[in-house]
Design an enzyme around this catalytic site. Sequence first.
Site, PDB file in Angstrom:
ATOM      1  N   CYS A   1      -5.051  -9.511   3.884  1.00  0.00           N
ATOM      2  CA  CYS A   1      -6.182  -8.695   4.332  1.00  0.00           C
ATOM      3  C   CYS A   1      -7.390  -9.506   4.808  1.00  0.00           C
ATOM      4  CB  CYS A   1      -6.600  -7.748   3.214  1.00  0.00           C
ATOM      5  SG  CYS A   1      -5.334  -6.533   2.864  1.00  0.00           S
TER       6      CYS A   1
ATOM      7  N   ASP B   1      10.650   4.196   5.956  1.00  0.00           N
ATOM      8  CA  ASP B   1      10.462   2.895   6.591  1.00  0.00           C
ATOM      9  C   ASP B   1      11.550   2.717   7.639  1.00  0.00           C
ATOM     10  OD1 ASP B   1       8.798   0.196   5.341  1.00  0.00           O
ATOM     11  OD2 ASP B   1      10.217  -0.086   6.975  1.00  0.00           O
TER      12      ASP B   1
ATOM     13  N   VAL C   1       0.838  -1.206   0.000  1.00  0.00           N
ATOM     14  CA  VAL C   1       0.000   0.000   0.000  1.00  0.00           C
ATOM     15  C   VAL C   1       0.872   1.255   0.000  1.00  0.00           C
ATOM     16  CG1 VAL C   1      -1.703   1.331   1.320  1.00  0.00           C
ATOM     17  CG2 VAL C   1      -1.980  -1.139   1.069  1.00  0.00           C
TER      18      VAL C   1
ATOM     19  N   ASN D   1     -14.245  -5.396   2.962  1.00  0.00           N
ATOM     20  CA  ASN D   1     -13.481  -6.645   2.910  1.00  0.00           C
ATOM     21  C   ASN D   1     -14.307  -7.824   3.417  1.00  0.00           C
ATOM     22  OD1 ASN D   1     -11.288  -5.553   1.726  1.00  0.00           O
ATOM     23  ND2 ASN D   1      -9.900  -5.750   3.463  1.00  0.00           N
TER      24      ASN D   1
ATOM     25  N   GLY E   1     -13.276 -22.146  -5.119  1.00  0.00           N
ATOM     26  CA  GLY E   1     -11.928 -22.704  -5.163  1.00  0.00           C
ATOM     27  C   GLY E   1     -11.470 -23.189  -3.811  1.00  0.00           C
TER      28      GLY E   1
ATOM     29  N   LYS F   1      -7.163 -11.651   8.155  1.00  0.00           N
ATOM     30  CA  LYS F   1      -6.955 -10.871   9.395  1.00  0.00           C
ATOM     31  C   LYS F   1      -8.128  -9.931   9.668  1.00  0.00           C
ATOM     32  CE  LYS F   1      -4.236  -6.837   8.139  1.00  0.00           C
ATOM     33  NZ  LYS F   1      -5.250  -5.793   8.198  1.00  0.00           N
TER      34      LYS F   1
ATOM     35  N   GLU G   1      -7.493   2.216   2.122  1.00  0.00           N
ATOM     36  CA  GLU G   1      -7.055   1.865   0.773  1.00  0.00           C
ATOM     37  C   GLU G   1      -7.731   0.557   0.350  1.00  0.00           C
ATOM     38  OE1 GLU G   1      -5.185   3.568  -1.501  1.00  0.00           O
ATOM     39  OE2 GLU G   1      -6.112   1.908  -2.581  1.00  0.00           O
TER      40      GLU G   1
ATOM     41  N   LYS H   1     -14.029   0.270   5.387  1.00  0.00           N
ATOM     42  CA  LYS H   1     -12.968  -0.639   4.928  1.00  0.00           C
ATOM     43  C   LYS H   1     -13.228  -2.068   5.415  1.00  0.00           C
ATOM     44  CE  LYS H   1      -9.173  -2.431   3.576  1.00  0.00           C
ATOM     45  NZ  LYS H   1      -8.173  -2.329   2.583  1.00  0.00           N
TER      46      LYS H   1
HETATM   47  C1  UDX Z   1      -8.308  -7.543  -0.946  1.00  0.00           C
HETATM   48  C2  UDX Z   1      -9.427  -6.588  -1.409  1.00  0.00           C
HETATM   49  O1  UDX Z   1      -9.926  -7.052  -2.670  1.00  0.00           O
HETATM   50  C3  UDX Z   1      -8.891  -5.174  -1.520  1.00  0.00           C
HETATM   51  O2  UDX Z   1      -9.938  -4.283  -1.867  1.00  0.00           O
HETATM   52  C4  UDX Z   1      -8.300  -4.760  -0.170  1.00  0.00           C
HETATM   53  O3  UDX Z   1      -7.724  -3.476  -0.247  1.00  0.00           O
HETATM   54  C5  UDX Z   1      -7.239  -5.756   0.278  1.00  0.00           C
HETATM   55  O4  UDX Z   1      -7.793  -7.091   0.296  1.00  0.00           O
HETATM   56  P1  UDX Z   1      -6.200  -8.740  -2.070  1.00  0.00           P
HETATM   57  O5  UDX Z   1      -6.002  -9.414  -0.756  1.00  0.00           O
HETATM   58  O6  UDX Z   1      -5.028  -8.126  -2.744  1.00  0.00           O
HETATM   59  O7  UDX Z   1      -7.294  -7.563  -1.949  1.00  0.00           O
HETATM   60  O8  UDX Z   1      -6.774  -9.829  -3.095  1.00  0.00           O
HETATM   61  P2  UDX Z   1      -8.177 -10.187  -3.762  1.00  0.00           P
HETATM   62  O9  UDX Z   1      -8.042 -10.047  -5.220  1.00  0.00           O
HETATM   63  O10 UDX Z   1      -9.312  -9.522  -3.128  1.00  0.00           O
HETATM   64  O11 UDX Z   1      -8.247 -11.762  -3.448  1.00  0.00           O
HETATM   65  C6  UDX Z   1      -8.232 -12.243  -2.112  1.00  0.00           C
HETATM   66  C7  UDX Z   1      -8.317 -13.752  -2.071  1.00  0.00           C
HETATM   67  O12 UDX Z   1      -9.600 -14.188  -2.506  1.00  0.00           O
HETATM   68  C8  UDX Z   1      -7.315 -14.491  -2.978  1.00  0.00           C
HETATM   69  O13 UDX Z   1      -6.817 -15.607  -2.286  1.00  0.00           O
HETATM   70  C9  UDX Z   1      -8.134 -14.922  -4.169  1.00  0.00           C
HETATM   71  O14 UDX Z   1      -7.628 -16.066  -4.810  1.00  0.00           O
HETATM   72  C10 UDX Z   1      -9.489 -15.196  -3.504  1.00  0.00           C
HETATM   73  N1  UDX Z   1     -10.638 -15.061  -4.414  1.00  0.00           N
HETATM   74  C11 UDX Z   1     -10.907 -13.869  -5.001  1.00  0.00           C
HETATM   75  C12 UDX Z   1     -11.471 -16.163  -4.632  1.00  0.00           C
HETATM   76  O15 UDX Z   1     -11.248 -17.252  -4.089  1.00  0.00           O
HETATM   77  N2  UDX Z   1     -12.568 -15.999  -5.444  1.00  0.00           N
HETATM   78  C13 UDX Z   1     -12.855 -14.829  -6.055  1.00  0.00           C
HETATM   79  O16 UDX Z   1     -13.871 -14.768  -6.775  1.00  0.00           O
HETATM   80  C14 UDX Z   1     -12.011 -13.722  -5.830  1.00  0.00           C
END
Ligand code: UDX
Length: 448
Positions: free
Chosen positions: A265, A30, A11, A213, A258, A268, A154, A209
């Site tokens: 994110c 950092d 981020v 999520n 899946g 947690k 974010e 936020k």
């Molecule tokens: C997520 C949120 O999407 C984002 O808005 C926030 O800021 C941070 O957390 P991120 O963790 O980068 O982003 O990945 P994301 O693309 O959301 O996927 C998260 C997990 O869900 C991955 O393991 C992905 O494989 C899984 N996923 C995603 C699925 O199993 N099915 C889906 O349809 C979409």
Amino acid sequence: MKISVIGTGYVGLVTGACFSSKSNSVICVDIDKEKIQVLKEGNISIYEPGLNKIILDNMHNDNLKFTTDIKFAVKNSDIIFIAVGTPSANDNSTDLSSIFSAVKDIGKYMEDYKIIVNKSTVPVGTFSKIKKIIKDEITLRNIKLDFDVVSNPEFLREGSGINDFINPDRVIIGSSSDKAKCVIKDLYSNIVSRNRIICMSNAAAEMTKYASNAMLAARISFVNDISNLCDILGVNIEDVKLGMGRDKRIGPLFLNCGIGYGGSCFPKDIKSLIEIGNKNNYQMILLKAVEEINKNQTNIFIKKILKYFNFGTFSKNLAGKTFAVWGAAFKNDTDDIRESPAIIIIKELLKSGVKIFCYDPKAMKKAYNVFGNKICYSKDKYSILKNADALLILTEWDEFKEADFNIINSNLKDKVIFDGRNMYSLKYMLGKPFDYISMGRQPIYNCR
Ligand code: UDX
């Protein structure tokens, strides 16, 4: 504008790089000396498509600097973004120590009005703790200084961080100060049209936020739950997904079933919201189920493997088998393996005495940090198929989708593919010289 960004994770780096590319003067800070040294040399320690180029271009034109000197950063900026980690603490609450230490330094070193903008995901009410810490530091110095705290969560996803930052669905600006809201709104107006900017209170921004999520994670667990039932009833989840997604109220995105969600994110944040509920004597019943379904998806995948190999034999375990694994990252287009379902599955298989040969386009180094010599690695996805009793697909990389099945066929010893990400349609796999086992869909036995 003169900006500092504290924290150089996904981020922080994306935020710093993108603001610097819009002619702002940005200092990224950092406490990790090694990380900053590497960044100063023009390298980045994470894989994020497009990020390296933006960083190099803006270092070159002097819009982007890296330092460990927080005093220098605070003095030389009007707006200070906080983008540090907020991991789960042992009791499942959110560990805010990195934020608190950063804002303490801000209070210690600021000499004039500053806007402190928090991007990290934090429990509702953290903004007032941030205010208090800064106020206390200023009071200790026996001076009077004005400042404002803005909550600006974010929403970027790893792997598409740059695009998500410069083309966001919305920007949330939470503050009680109209002055601060105006300044941050102006800053973002260079990136995104004003009608995508939503202003609200700090607390509402912090909650938005978590709620976003949690909703996305719930959607994934929901579709996984339905897909497990589809498995039992002999229904194809991909057809169901298509039918559901056409309803405008539901939409087609984020409905992939899946082996469950991972990353830094969702796991947690769900834990944290459940804990916030507990602390306030409110049970987050739905989110507890979301978490449980997610944990179970890796088991469901492993059970499919067990079932396949026990079919028609008396063998009770997988000891002695060799599996080729495609994917270690928690999703495609990232080298991040935090809470990756692929890593959980590999760990479980190792416990059963399975030998693993692993390939991931970007996450091999990080996988090595976890498994060392307990598994074998390859730079080539096809060569690891040679002695494998099965191919397991655990991350949804495009290059797996585009794999050459003639090469898979000529390399894979035993003709079975377990696909934890439904990379191929059943129609495509029908008649291929493999057995094909996927999620929420009937197995295809082309070889048996
Ligand atoms: C997520 C949120 O999407 C984002 O808005 C926030 O800021 C941070 O957390 P991120 O963790 O980068 O982003 O990945 P994301 O693309 O959301 O996927 C998260 C997990 O869900 C991955 O393991 C992905 O494989 C899984 N996923 C995603 C699925 O199993 N099915 C889906 O349809 C979409």
